[in-house]
Design an enzyme around this catalytic site. Structure first.
Site, mmCIF file in Angstrom:
data_model
loop_
_atom_site.group_PDB
_atom_site.id
_atom_site.type_symbol
_atom_site.label_atom_id
_atom_site.label_comp_id
_atom_site.label_asym_id
_atom_site.label_seq_id
_atom_site.Cartn_x
_atom_site.Cartn_y
_atom_site.Cartn_z
ATOM 1 N N TYR A 11 -7.763 -4.860 -7.310
ATOM 2 C CA TYR A 11 -6.361 -4.766 -7.744
ATOM 3 C C TYR A 11 -5.647 -6.101 -7.485
ATOM 4 O O TYR A 11 -5.018 -6.677 -8.373
ATOM 5 C CB TYR A 11 -5.641 -3.627 -7.008
ATOM 6 C CG TYR A 11 -4.134 -3.713 -7.117
ATOM 7 C CD1 TYR A 11 -3.503 -3.445 -8.327
ATOM 8 C CD2 TYR A 11 -3.349 -4.092 -6.023
ATOM 9 C CE1 TYR A 11 -2.117 -3.563 -8.444
ATOM 10 C CE2 TYR A 11 -1.975 -4.204 -6.132
ATOM 11 C CZ TYR A 11 -1.365 -3.938 -7.347
ATOM 12 O OH TYR A 11 -0.003 -4.062 -7.469
ATOM 13 N N SER A 38 2.421 -9.211 -6.974
ATOM 14 C CA SER A 38 2.453 -8.506 -5.691
ATOM 15 C C SER A 38 2.213 -9.472 -4.546
ATOM 16 O O SER A 38 1.485 -10.460 -4.698
ATOM 17 C CB SER A 38 1.348 -7.453 -5.717
ATOM 18 O OG SER A 38 1.096 -6.972 -4.420
ATOM 19 N N LYS A 65 -4.112 -9.169 -10.081
ATOM 20 C CA LYS A 65 -2.760 -9.755 -10.083
ATOM 21 C C LYS A 65 -2.860 -11.276 -9.997
ATOM 22 O O LYS A 65 -2.144 -12.004 -10.696
ATOM 23 C CB LYS A 65 -1.943 -9.227 -8.894
ATOM 24 C CG LYS A 65 -1.579 -7.760 -9.002
ATOM 25 C CD LYS A 65 -0.558 -7.530 -10.096
ATOM 26 C CE LYS A 65 -0.266 -6.067 -10.323
ATOM 27 N NZ LYS A 65 0.470 -5.783 -11.550
HETATM 28 P P1 NAD Z 1 3.506 3.064 -11.718
HETATM 29 O O1 NAD Z 1 2.063 3.474 -11.774
HETATM 30 O O2 NAD Z 1 4.495 4.070 -11.315
HETATM 31 O O3 NAD Z 1 3.941 2.437 -13.116
HETATM 32 C C1 NAD Z 1 3.029 1.775 -13.976
HETATM 33 C C2 NAD Z 1 3.201 2.392 -15.354
HETATM 34 O O4 NAD Z 1 2.294 1.749 -16.266
HETATM 35 C C3 NAD Z 1 2.882 3.889 -15.386
HETATM 36 O O5 NAD Z 1 3.952 4.554 -16.007
HETATM 37 C C4 NAD Z 1 1.608 3.988 -16.208
HETATM 38 O O6 NAD Z 1 1.545 5.179 -16.938
HETATM 39 C C5 NAD Z 1 1.718 2.766 -17.095
HETATM 40 N N1 NAD Z 1 0.444 2.225 -17.548
HETATM 41 C C6 NAD Z 1 -0.689 2.011 -16.825
HETATM 42 N N2 NAD Z 1 -1.631 1.472 -17.609
HETATM 43 C C7 NAD Z 1 -1.099 1.328 -18.839
HETATM 44 C C8 NAD Z 1 -1.582 0.835 -20.066
HETATM 45 N N3 NAD Z 1 -2.831 0.373 -20.196
HETATM 46 N N4 NAD Z 1 -0.769 0.859 -21.155
HETATM 47 C C9 NAD Z 1 0.507 1.331 -21.051
HETATM 48 N N5 NAD Z 1 1.020 1.821 -19.908
HETATM 49 C C10 NAD Z 1 0.217 1.805 -18.820
HETATM 50 O O7 NAD Z 1 3.560 1.782 -10.763
HETATM 51 P P2 NAD Z 1 4.830 1.032 -10.162
HETATM 52 O O8 NAD Z 1 4.828 1.245 -8.703
HETATM 53 O O9 NAD Z 1 6.022 1.329 -10.967
HETATM 54 O O10 NAD Z 1 4.373 -0.475 -10.400
HETATM 55 C C11 NAD Z 1 4.761 -1.214 -11.543
HETATM 56 C C12 NAD Z 1 4.066 -2.560 -11.501
HETATM 57 O O11 NAD Z 1 4.390 -3.218 -10.275
HETATM 58 C C13 NAD Z 1 2.547 -2.473 -11.539
HETATM 59 O O12 NAD Z 1 2.061 -3.538 -12.311
HETATM 60 C C14 NAD Z 1 2.164 -2.645 -10.087
HETATM 61 O O13 NAD Z 1 0.868 -3.189 -9.958
HETATM 62 C C15 NAD Z 1 3.213 -3.620 -9.604
HETATM 63 N N6 NAD Z 1 3.436 -3.555 -8.143
HETATM 64 C C16 NAD Z 1 3.724 -2.343 -7.564
HETATM 65 C C17 NAD Z 1 3.876 -2.283 -6.186
HETATM 66 C C18 NAD Z 1 4.151 -0.976 -5.506
HETATM 67 O O14 NAD Z 1 3.941 -0.873 -4.293
HETATM 68 N N7 NAD Z 1 4.648 0.047 -6.203
HETATM 69 C C19 NAD Z 1 3.778 -3.450 -5.398
HETATM 70 C C20 NAD Z 1 3.517 -4.660 -6.032
HETATM 71 C C21 NAD Z 1 3.338 -4.694 -7.418
HETATM 72 N N1 UFG Z 2 0.093 3.200 6.742
HETATM 73 C C1 UFG Z 2 -0.179 4.164 7.711
HETATM 74 N N2 UFG Z 2 -0.479 5.424 7.292
HETATM 75 C C2 UFG Z 2 -0.503 5.776 5.974
HETATM 76 C C3 UFG Z 2 -0.221 4.799 5.004
HETATM 77 C C4 UFG Z 2 0.060 3.525 5.426
HETATM 78 O O1 UFG Z 2 -0.170 3.866 8.899
HETATM 79 O O2 UFG Z 2 -0.804 6.947 5.666
HETATM 80 C C5 UFG Z 2 0.459 1.845 7.178
HETATM 81 C C6 UFG Z 2 -0.490 0.769 6.697
HETATM 82 O O3 UFG Z 2 -1.554 0.604 7.596
HETATM 83 C C7 UFG Z 2 0.440 -0.451 6.618
HETATM 84 C C8 UFG Z 2 1.800 0.155 6.239
HETATM 85 O O4 UFG Z 2 1.716 1.529 6.598
HETATM 86 O O5 UFG Z 2 0.559 -1.045 7.898
HETATM 87 C C9 UFG Z 2 2.118 0.043 4.761
HETATM 88 O O6 UFG Z 2 1.044 0.572 3.999
HETATM 89 P P1 UFG Z 2 1.187 0.884 2.439
HETATM 90 O O7 UFG Z 2 -0.108 1.493 2.006
HETATM 91 O O8 UFG Z 2 2.418 1.648 2.185
HETATM 92 O O9 UFG Z 2 1.403 -0.562 1.808
HETATM 93 P P2 UFG Z 2 0.500 -1.869 1.838
HETATM 94 O O10 UFG Z 2 1.314 -2.937 2.497
HETATM 95 O O11 UFG Z 2 -0.844 -1.605 2.380
HETATM 96 O O12 UFG Z 2 0.322 -2.187 0.282
HETATM 97 C C10 UFG Z 2 1.409 -2.112 -0.645
HETATM 98 C C11 UFG Z 2 0.876 -1.695 -2.009
HETATM 99 C C12 UFG Z 2 -0.004 -2.757 -2.571
HETATM 100 C C13 UFG Z 2 0.741 -4.054 -2.597
HETATM 101 C C14 UFG Z 2 1.244 -4.405 -1.223
HETATM 102 C C15 UFG Z 2 2.071 -5.656 -1.248
HETATM 103 O O13 UFG Z 2 0.131 -0.500 -1.889
HETATM 104 O O14 UFG Z 2 -0.347 -2.416 -3.883
HETATM 105 O O15 UFG Z 2 2.049 -3.350 -0.723
HETATM 106 O O16 UFG Z 2 3.044 -5.568 -2.223
HETATM 107 F F1 UFG Z 2 -0.098 -5.015 -3.026
#
Ligand code: NAD
Ligand code: UFG
Length: 340
Positions: free
Chosen positions: A149, A124, A153
């Site tokens: 979190y 991330s 990572k």
């Molecule tokens: P998500 O929660 O939708 O998907 C993660 C999946 O992993 C879920 O289906 C959950 O049930 C499964 N899971 C969790 N713990 C587990 C375990 N111990 N064993 C087996 N399965 C397990 O999340 P996502 O948004 O699809 O994210 C996928 C990956 O990308 C994650 O590692 C997340 O940290 C990373 N990531 C997501 C974002 C974002 O904003 N969505 C940003 C950066 C990184």
């Molecule tokens: N924001 C609002 N109101 C809300 C939610 C968010 O104003 O209700 C704003 C936040 O302050 C920020 C922007 O919208 O400026 C984006 O916020 P998000 O919560 O959607 O995303 P972040 O950038 O804070 O974080 C996300 C994921 C993290 C990841 C990161 C970088 O939640 O897990 O992107 O990949 F690490």
């Protein structure tokens, strides 16, 4: 040969299954359904018109993983499984370290035992902490994370790099995602957060559909073009395709150092830019109130994407308008998500 997709029932994983299938890859999905629903897999099956091998299980369950590796010929892993809420990780760090760190260590040990040495890992942009400048390049300092979190990572990235140093036949791709949003163009697949969404796009979508009264905009005094936070929103289907390119890259290279690459669009949009784009896509007015900054948020975060283009031949194609249109299609077709 198959790719093991951990966390493949989740938001990014489920979209990636479709792109892998379209590119001719075989895979099996392993997920404990902690934050997802079997319904997502059923919908992917419908879209690709093919049954998927799905095994419900936890990456911390060594025996189950070994059974899986014994039963199937798995030559690579795309590792999505993990917990991802920043706020939850602050209140429950032990659960986050247990799931993300122990889970990954366990998976890597089993992979090594079964001589499976290709892994694509979901990292991330959070590993960059608060960057000194933008756009963010892959060689910017990492580790200045502000929550468990993000730290998990960062730690996993280090574990993977050390693993490579110990055994350079491992092929590793670390993908640093920026802000994944949007949904599959069918409107059948999308992000289904539990409870009140923490992230901007699902909150806006739920406000547009009438499930939330208004959006709280967290701060309007940042050093950005309109004072609200700027992020690099990337369509989940573009992001999903980035995984196909990462797997192609690992398959087509001989011994290589861990690849670390940003997956974003390179464009920064503010909270109000996203709100306006969503209003346009949905035809709905989205009420909002400016409130205090959210603790831990930064002003600007967007990627330099030139390395992804150079090394993977990958570039995000979809616009903010498409992200909002697809997100709206998903939200309005499925106001209660997958219904879990
Ligand atoms: P998500 O929660 O939708 O998907 C993660 C999946 O992993 C879920 O289906 C959950 O049930 C499964 N899971 C969790 N713990 C587990 C375990 N111990 N064993 C087996 N399965 C397990 O999340 P996502 O948004 O699809 O994210 C996928 C990956 O990308 C994650 O590692 C997340 O940290 C990373 N990531 C997501 C974002 C974002 O904003 N969505 C940003 C950066 C990184
Ligand atoms: N924001 C609002 N109101 C809300 C939610 C968010 O104003 O209700 C704003 C936040 O302050 C920020 C922007 O919208 O400026 C984006 O916020 P998000 O919560 O959607 O995303 P972040 O950038 O804070 O974080 C996300 C994921 C993290 C990841 C990161 C970088 O939640 O897990 O992107 O990949 F690490």
């Amino acid at each position: 040969m198959k790719i093991l997709i951990t966390g493949g029932a989740g938001y990014i994983g489920s979209h990636t299954l479709i792109e892998l299938y379209n590119s001719g890859y075989n895979f099996i999905v392993y997920d404990n359904l902690l934050n997802s629903s079997k319904e997502a897999i059923k919908r992917v099956e419908k879209i690709i018109n093919k049954d998927i091998i799905f095994i419900e299980g936890d990456i911390r369950d060594t025996l189950k993983l070994k059974e899986l590796f014994s039963k199937y010929s798995i030559d690579s892993v795309i590792h999505f499984a993990g917990l991802k809420s920043v706020a939850e990780s602050v209140s429950n760090p032990l659960e986050y370290y247990d799931n993300n760190i122990l889970g990954t260590l366990n998976l890597l040990k089993v992979m090594k035992e079964f001589n499976c040495k290709k892994i694509v890992f979901s990292s991330s942009a959070t590993v960059y902490g608060d960057p000194a400048t933008t756009p963010i390049l892959e060689n910017f300092p990492v580790g200045g994370t502000t929550n468990p979190y993000g730290t998990s990572k960062y730690m996993i990235e280090r574990i993977l790099e050390d693993l490579y140093i110990s055994d350079n036949s491992f092929k590793i791709a670390i993908l640093r995602y920026f802000n994944p949003v949007g949904a599959h163009e069918s409107g059948a697949l999308g992000e289904d957060p539990n409870g009140i969404p923490n992230n901007l796009m699902p909150f806006i979508a739920q406000t547009a559909v009438g499930k939330r009264e208004y959006l709280s905009v967290f701060g309007s005094d940042y050093d950005t073009h309109d004072g609200t936070g700027v992020r690099d929103y990337i369509h989940v289907v573009d992001l999903a395709y980035g995984h196909v390119k990462a797997i192609d890259y690992l398959n087509n290279s001989n011994k290589i150092k861990p690849l670390i690459v940003n997956l974003g669009t390179g464009i920064g949009y503010s909270v109000l830019d996203v709100l306006k784009a969503f209003e346009k896509a949905s035809g709905k007015r989205i009420p909002y109130k400016i409130v205090d900054r959210r603790v831990g948020d930064i002003a600007k975060c967007y990627a330099d994407t030139s390395y992804a283009k150079e090394v993977l031949g990958w570039k995000a194609k979809k616009t903010l308008a498409q992200m909002c249109e697809d997100s709206w299609k998903w939200q309005s077709n499925n106001p209660d998500g997958y219904g879990i």
